[in-house]
Design a protein around this motif. Structure first.
Motif, PDB file in Angstrom:
ATOM      1  N   HIS A   4       7.535  -7.545   7.918  1.00 45.91           N
ATOM      2  CA  HIS A   4       6.345  -6.809   8.374  1.00 45.91           C
ATOM      3  C   HIS A   4       5.568  -6.206   7.206  1.00 45.91           C
ATOM      4  N   ALA A   5       5.833  -6.718   5.991  1.00 44.04           N
ATOM      5  CA  ALA A   5       5.096  -6.173   4.841  1.00 44.04           C
ATOM      6  C   ALA A   5       3.598  -6.392   5.065  1.00 44.04           C
ATOM      7  N   SER A   6       2.802  -5.360   4.751  1.00 47.02           N
ATOM      8  CA  SER A   6       1.358  -5.512   4.971  1.00 47.02           C
ATOM      9  C   SER A   6       0.779  -6.425   3.892  1.00 47.02           C
ATOM     10  N   PRO A   7      -0.308  -7.130   4.229  1.00 42.34           N
ATOM     11  CA  PRO A   7      -0.895  -8.045   3.237  1.00 42.34           C
ATOM     12  C   PRO A   7      -1.398  -7.253   2.039  1.00 42.34           C
ATOM     13  N   PRO A   8      -1.475  -7.880   0.856  1.00 43.55           N
ATOM     14  CA  PRO A   8      -1.950  -7.136  -0.302  1.00 43.55           C
ATOM     15  C   PRO A   8      -3.386  -6.669  -0.096  1.00 43.55           C
ATOM     16  N   ALA A   9      -3.698  -5.510  -0.673  1.00 42.05           N
ATOM     17  CA  ALA A   9      -5.048  -4.958  -0.508  1.00 42.05           C
ATOM     18  C   ALA A   9      -6.051  -5.871  -1.198  1.00 42.05           C
ATOM     19  N   SER A  10      -7.229  -6.006  -0.581  1.00 40.72           N
ATOM     20  CA  SER A  10      -8.281  -6.836  -1.182  1.00 40.72           C
ATOM     21  C   SER A  10      -9.036  -6.010  -2.234  1.00 40.72           C
ATOM     22  N   PRO A  11      -9.645  -6.691  -3.229  1.00 40.81           N
ATOM     23  CA  PRO A  11     -10.360  -5.939  -4.272  1.00 40.81           C
ATOM     24  C   PRO A  11     -11.540  -5.143  -3.723  1.00 40.81           C
ATOM     25  N   TYR A  12     -12.192  -5.720  -2.736  1.00 42.11           N
ATOM     26  CA  TYR A  12     -13.345  -5.060  -2.111  1.00 42.11           C
ATOM     27  C   TYR A  12     -13.065  -4.885  -0.626  1.00 42.11           C
ATOM     28  N   ARG A  13     -13.676  -3.887  -0.006  1.00 43.66           N
ATOM     29  CA  ARG A  13     -13.584  -3.762   1.440  1.00 43.66           C
ATOM     30  C   ARG A  13     -14.853  -3.121   1.983  1.00 43.66           C
ATOM     31  N   LEU A  14     -14.959  -3.147   3.307  1.00 47.16           N
ATOM     32  CA  LEU A  14     -16.138  -2.554   3.945  1.00 47.16           C
ATOM     33  C   LEU A  14     -15.879  -1.097   4.280  1.00 47.16           C
ATOM     34  N   PHE A  15     -16.880  -0.280   4.082  1.00 45.50           N
ATOM     35  CA  PHE A  15     -16.786   1.140   4.418  1.00 45.50           C
ATOM     36  C   PHE A  15     -17.896   1.481   5.414  1.00 45.50           C
ATOM     37  N   ASP A  16     -17.526   2.090   6.519  1.00 44.53           N
ATOM     38  CA  ASP A  16     -18.531   2.603   7.462  1.00 44.53           C
ATOM     39  C   ASP A  16     -18.956   3.964   6.970  1.00 44.53           C
ATOM     40  N   GLN A  41     -11.084   6.141   0.242  1.00 45.04           N
ATOM     41  CA  GLN A  41     -10.405   4.915  -0.213  1.00 45.04           C
ATOM     42  C   GLN A  41     -11.297   4.043  -1.088  1.00 45.04           C
ATOM     43  N   MET A  42     -12.484   4.566  -1.444  1.00 47.96           N
ATOM     44  CA  MET A  42     -13.410   3.779  -2.277  1.00 47.96           C
ATOM     45  C   MET A  42     -13.069   4.010  -3.748  1.00 47.96           C
ATOM     46  N   ALA A  43     -13.396   3.030  -4.580  1.00 48.93           N
ATOM     47  CA  ALA A  43     -13.193   3.181  -6.032  1.00 48.93           C
ATOM     48  C   ALA A  43     -14.456   2.736  -6.749  1.00 48.93           C
ATOM     49  N   THR A  44     -14.613   3.192  -7.975  1.00 47.99           N
ATOM     50  CA  THR A  44     -15.691   2.692  -8.825  1.00 47.99           C
ATOM     51  C   THR A  44     -15.116   2.501 -10.217  1.00 47.99           C
ATOM     52  N   LEU A  45     -15.446   1.377 -10.843  1.00 45.58           N
ATOM     53  CA  LEU A  45     -14.757   0.996 -12.081  1.00 45.58           C
ATOM     54  C   LEU A  45     -15.605   1.170 -13.326  1.00 45.58           C
ATOM     55  N   ALA A  46     -16.908   1.336 -13.157  1.00 44.68           N
ATOM     56  CA  ALA A  46     -17.802   1.426 -14.325  1.00 44.68           C
ATOM     57  C   ALA A  46     -19.127   2.016 -13.861  1.00 44.68           C
ATOM     58  N   PRO A  47     -19.951   2.492 -14.808  1.00 40.22           N
ATOM     59  CA  PRO A  47     -21.222   3.109 -14.385  1.00 40.22           C
ATOM     60  C   PRO A  47     -22.221   2.136 -13.779  1.00 40.22           C
ATOM     61  N   ASP A  48     -22.018   0.816 -13.981  1.00 39.99           N
ATOM     62  CA  ASP A  48     -22.910  -0.147 -13.315  1.00 39.99           C
ATOM     63  C   ASP A  48     -22.183  -0.867 -12.175  1.00 39.99           C
ATOM     64  N   ALA A 131     -17.585  -2.214  -1.110  1.00 35.86           N
ATOM     65  CA  ALA A 131     -17.350  -1.553  -2.404  1.00 35.86           C
ATOM     66  C   ALA A 131     -15.887  -1.731  -2.804  1.00 35.86           C
ATOM     67  N   PRO A 132     -15.565  -1.438  -4.064  1.00 34.70           N
ATOM     68  CA  PRO A 132     -14.169  -1.597  -4.492  1.00 34.70           C
ATOM     69  C   PRO A 132     -13.198  -0.750  -3.659  1.00 34.70           C
ATOM     70  N   ASN A 133     -12.040  -1.338  -3.474  1.00 36.26           N
ATOM     71  CA  ASN A 133     -10.988  -0.752  -2.643  1.00 36.26           C
ATOM     72  C   ASN A 133      -9.978  -0.047  -3.554  1.00 36.26           C
ATOM     73  N   ALA A 134      -9.816   1.262  -3.375  1.00 35.50           N
ATOM     74  CA  ALA A 134      -8.890   2.011  -4.244  1.00 35.50           C
ATOM     75  C   ALA A 134      -7.456   1.511  -4.094  1.00 35.50           C
ATOM     76  N   ALA A 135      -7.149   0.904  -2.953  1.00 37.98           N
ATOM     77  CA  ALA A 135      -5.774   0.447  -2.729  1.00 37.98           C
ATOM     78  C   ALA A 135      -5.453  -0.830  -3.501  1.00 37.98           C
ATOM     79  N   GLY A 141     -13.433  -6.103 -10.573  1.00 35.13           N
ATOM     80  CA  GLY A 141     -14.715  -6.526 -11.153  1.00 35.13           C
ATOM     81  C   GLY A 141     -15.911  -5.914 -10.439  1.00 35.13           C
ATOM     82  N   GLY A 142     -17.050  -6.618 -10.550  1.00 32.55           N
ATOM     83  CA  GLY A 142     -18.277  -6.113  -9.932  1.00 32.55           C
ATOM     84  C   GLY A 142     -19.031  -5.174 -10.859  1.00 32.55           C
ATOM     85  N   TYR A 143     -18.795  -5.301 -12.151  1.00 33.52           N
ATOM     86  CA  TYR A 143     -19.526  -4.490 -13.127  1.00 33.52           C
ATOM     87  C   TYR A 143     -19.616  -5.293 -14.422  1.00 33.52           C
ATOM     88  N   GLU A 144     -20.610  -4.966 -15.244  1.00 28.42           N
ATOM     89  CA  GLU A 144     -20.796  -5.709 -16.508  1.00 28.42           C
ATOM     90  C   GLU A 144     -20.815  -4.800 -17.724  1.00 28.42           C
TER      91      GLU A 144
END
Ligand code: FAD
Length: 302
Positions: A4-16, A41-48, A131-135, A141-144
Motif C-alpha cells: 500500500h505504499a503511496s506513489p512517489p510525489a510528482s515534481p509538480y502538482r495542482l493547487f486550488d 505544500q507548494m515549493a519554489t526553487l529559484a527567483p524565476d 507549481a512545484p510540489n514540496a513533497a 526544474g521549471g526555472y533558468e
C-alpha cells in the motif's frame, strides 16, 4: 515494500487557490496574493520559478483541472472555447507556512484571458496553479536562473513581464557577501512603472520607459551598450532559426564559468534580436546566456 505504499510525489502538482488580495506595485504591475490550505505544500526553487495558472473558462466557470500524467496532451486536445485558459507566471514570493503565494501580474488591458481576469478579479475568486510540489524529493526544474558559483559579472535585460523574476534575483544577490557586478536594464510601459528593488554598490539599474514605442526596442538598445566581457575573437556560432510567432524562444544554459552570466527575458522578437546581437555581433559565449521569450506581441503562445 508495503503493497500500500503511496506513489512517489510528482515534481509538480495542482493547487486550488483563491484570490486573497490584489494591490498595485506600479501603474501596470499588480501583486496578487493567493491563498489555500494546500499552498503549504507548494515549493519554489529559484527567483524565476515558472508556474502555470488556469483561469476561468470563457463561460466564467472556475477551472477544475485534474492532474493526470498526460494532462498536457489532454488539455491541448480540449476545445479552446470550453477549456480553462492557461498562462505562465512567476512565483514572486511563497509563504508556505501561511498558505500564501504572491504573483505579480502585468495588467496589459483586456486583450487576453489572464490580463482580463486580473483587471476584473475580486477577492475570493478561484483559480488553479500548477507549481512545484514540496513533497517531491529532488529538483523538479521549471526555472533558468542557474548562475555559476562565485559569479563575478551579471547582465540582466528584461521587460515588465520578467520584472517579478528580476526583483527576486536582485533580492537574492543582495543578500550574498560578495554580489556580482551587475548591470540591470528593465523596459517598462511608462515612467510610472518603476518599483523599489534590492540594491548594492556594484549594481546599476536602468529603467527604460517605452511610452508609446514598440515593445523591445529599448531592450535591444540596452544589449547594444551593455558592458560585456571581452571574448577571444572566434567564429560566431551558427544559431538555429526560431520562428517566434510559432514557437517559444527558449535558449538556456547553466554555465560553469563564473566570469559572466547573462539573463534576458521579455517580448520574444526583441529577445531573438538580442540573441543575434550578443552572440553573432558582440561575440558573447552562447553558453553564458539565458534568452527567453516571455510573450509575443500580437500572438497567443500558451
Ligand atoms: C517563464 C514565464 C514567466 C512569466 N512570468 C510573468 C509574470 O510573473 N507576470 C506577468 O505579468 N507575465 C509573466 N509572463 C508573461 C505572460 O505569460 C504573458 O504576458 C501572457 O501572454 C499573458 O496572458 P494574457 O492572457 O494576458 O494574454 P494572451 O492571451 O497570451 O495574449 C493576448 C494579447 O495580449 C498580448 N500580450 C500578452 N502579454 C502582454 C504584455 N505583457 N504586454 C502587452 N501585451 C501583451 C499578446 O501579444 C496578444 O496580442 C511570463 C511568461 C513566461 C514564459
Amino acid at each position: 515494500m508495503s503493497q500500500h505504499a503511496s506513489p512517489p510525489a510528482s515534481p509538480y502538482r495542482l493547487f486550488d487557490v483563491a484570490l486573497k488580495r490584489k494591490a498595485p506595485l506600479s501603474a501596470h504591475l499588480w501583486r496578487f496574493t493567493f491563498e489555500g490550505p494546500e499552498v503549504s505544500q507548494m515549493a519554489t526553487l529559484a527567483p524565476d520559478q515558472r508556474i502555470k495558472i488556469f483561469f476561468p473558462d470563457p463561460q466564467g466557470r472556475p477551472p477544475a483541472m485534474a492532474l493526470a500524467p498526460d494532462w498536457y496532451a489532454r488539455y491541448k486536445k480540449q476545445d479552446v472555447e470550453t477549456r480553462p485558459p492557461m498562462r505562465t507566471y512567476t512565483i514572486r514570493a511563497l509563504r508556505a507556512q501561511d498558505g500564501e503565494v504572491d504573483v505579480d501580474f502585468v495588467l496589459h488591458g483586456e486583450t487576453g484571458p489572464a490580463s482580463t481576469w486580473a483587471t476584473r478579479a475580486r477577492p475570493g475568486e478561484r483559480l488553479q496553479i500548477m507549481a512545484p510540489n514540496a513533497a517531491f524529493e529532488g529538483d523538479g526544474g521549471g526555472y533558468e536562473w542557474k548562475p555559476p558559483q562565485g559569479l563575478k559579472r551579471l547582465l540582466l535585460i528584461a521587460d515588465e513581464t520578467a520584472l517579478p523574476a528580476v526583483a527576486g534575483i536582485l533580492e537574492g544577490l543582495s543578500a550574498l557577501p560578495a554580489p556580482p557586478i551587475t548591470e540591470a536594464f528593465v523596459e517598462i510601459p511608462s515612467v510610472d512603472d518603476m518599483i523599489a528593488l534590492a540594491t548594492w554598490p556594484g549594481l546599476s539599474i536602468e529603467w527604460m520607459p517605452r511610452n508609446l514605442d514598440a515593445p523591445g526596442a529599448r531592450m535591444l538598445g540596452a544589449a547594444q551598450r551593455a558592458a560585456l566581457p571581452t571574448t577571444a575573437s572566434k567564429a560566431a556560432p551558427i544559431l538555429a532559426e526560431v520562428n517566434v510567432d510559432e514557437a517559444i524562444l527558449w535558449d538556456v544554459s547553466a554555465p560553469d564559468d563564473a566570469g559572466f552570466y547573462g539573463w534576458v527575458a521579455g517580448e520574444a522578437a526583441a529577445v531573438l534580436a538580442i540573441r543575434r546581437l550578443l552572440i553573432t555581433e558582440r561575440r558573447v559565449d552562447k553558453s553564458s546566456l539565458n534568452l527567453m521569450g516571455y510573450w509575443r506581441e500580437g500572438r497567443v503562445l500558451d
